[in-house]
Design a protein around this motif. Structure first.
Motif, PDB file in Angstrom:
ATOM      1  N   ARG A   1       0.808  -1.204   0.000  1.00 43.22           N
ATOM      2  CA  ARG A   1       0.000   0.000   0.000  1.00 43.22           C
ATOM      3  C   ARG A   1       0.847   1.264   0.000  1.00 43.22           C
ATOM      4  N   ARG A   2       2.150   1.144  -0.034  1.00 42.02           N
ATOM      5  CA  ARG A   2       2.996   2.326  -0.009  1.00 42.02           C
ATOM      6  C   ARG A   2       2.902   3.059  -1.338  1.00 42.02           C
ATOM      7  N   GLY A   3       2.956   4.380  -1.262  1.00 41.80           N
ATOM      8  CA  GLY A   3       2.756   5.195  -2.444  1.00 41.80           C
ATOM      9  C   GLY A   3       4.057   5.547  -3.131  1.00 41.80           C
ATOM     10  N   CYS A   4       3.972   6.606  -3.925  1.00 42.87           N
ATOM     11  CA  CYS A   4       5.126   6.952  -4.754  1.00 42.87           C
ATOM     12  C   CYS A   4       6.221   7.625  -3.942  1.00 42.87           C
ATOM     13  N   LEU A   5       5.910   8.196  -2.777  1.00 43.02           N
ATOM     14  CA  LEU A   5       6.974   8.773  -1.942  1.00 43.02           C
ATOM     15  C   LEU A   5       7.905   7.675  -1.441  1.00 43.02           C
ATOM     16  N   PHE A   6       7.355   6.500  -1.159  1.00 40.74           N
ATOM     17  CA  PHE A   6       8.206   5.375  -0.768  1.00 40.74           C
ATOM     18  C   PHE A   6       9.079   4.941  -1.930  1.00 40.74           C
ATOM     19  N   ALA A   7       8.517   4.938  -3.143  1.00 45.86           N
ATOM     20  CA  ALA A   7       9.300   4.553  -4.315  1.00 45.86           C
ATOM     21  C   ALA A   7      10.417   5.547  -4.579  1.00 45.86           C
ATOM     22  N   LEU A   8      10.139   6.837  -4.374  1.00 49.44           N
ATOM     23  CA  LEU A   8      11.154   7.858  -4.617  1.00 49.44           C
ATOM     24  C   LEU A   8      12.265   7.828  -3.582  1.00 49.44           C
ATOM     25  N   SER A   9      12.014   7.211  -2.432  1.00 49.40           N
ATOM     26  CA  SER A   9      13.031   7.208  -1.388  1.00 49.40           C
ATOM     27  C   SER A   9      14.001   6.032  -1.507  1.00 49.40           C
ATOM     28  N   GLN A  10      13.874   5.227  -2.531  1.00 45.25           N
ATOM     29  CA  GLN A  10      14.769   4.082  -2.700  1.00 45.25           C
ATOM     30  C   GLN A  10      16.144   4.542  -3.172  1.00 45.25           C
ATOM     31  N   PRO A  11      17.224   4.006  -2.607  1.00 47.40           N
ATOM     32  CA  PRO A  11      18.574   4.483  -2.941  1.00 47.40           C
ATOM     33  C   PRO A  11      18.948   4.430  -4.419  1.00 47.40           C
ATOM     34  N   PRO A  12      18.683   3.365  -5.172  1.00 43.77           N
ATOM     35  CA  PRO A  12      19.080   3.386  -6.589  1.00 43.77           C
ATOM     36  C   PRO A  12      18.393   4.501  -7.375  1.00 43.77           C
ATOM     37  N   LEU A  13      17.125   4.729  -7.099  1.00 41.76           N
ATOM     38  CA  LEU A  13      16.415   5.793  -7.799  1.00 41.76           C
ATOM     39  C   LEU A  13      16.952   7.156  -7.385  1.00 41.76           C
ATOM     40  N   MET A  14      17.274   7.326  -6.117  1.00 41.73           N
ATOM     41  CA  MET A  14      17.808   8.613  -5.657  1.00 41.73           C
ATOM     42  C   MET A  14      19.177   8.876  -6.276  1.00 41.73           C
TER      43      MET A  14
END
Length: 52
Positions: A18-31
């Motif tokens: 149920r986690r949204g896109c803020l969780f996805a944006l906080s992933q190290p490879p994406l950052m």
């Protein structure tokens, strides 16, 4: 006759799904990827502004 009882409901959705896109944006490879793209854009803009 069809059984329409609500006896066994579906198990609740785990919090991970149920986690949204803020969780996805906080992933190290994406950052790291976004930081590299941002640095390239920054270097290009500084080059255009000050060196051309």
């Amino acid at each position: 006759m069809l059984d329409t009882s609500q006896g066994d409901a579906a198990p609740p959705t785990p919090a991970d799904e149920r986690r949204g896109c803020l969780f996805a944006l906080s992933q190290p490879p994406l950052m790291i990827f976004l930081a590299v793209i941002g640095m390239l854009l920054l270097m290009a803009s500084v080059h255009d502004l000050f060196l051309l």
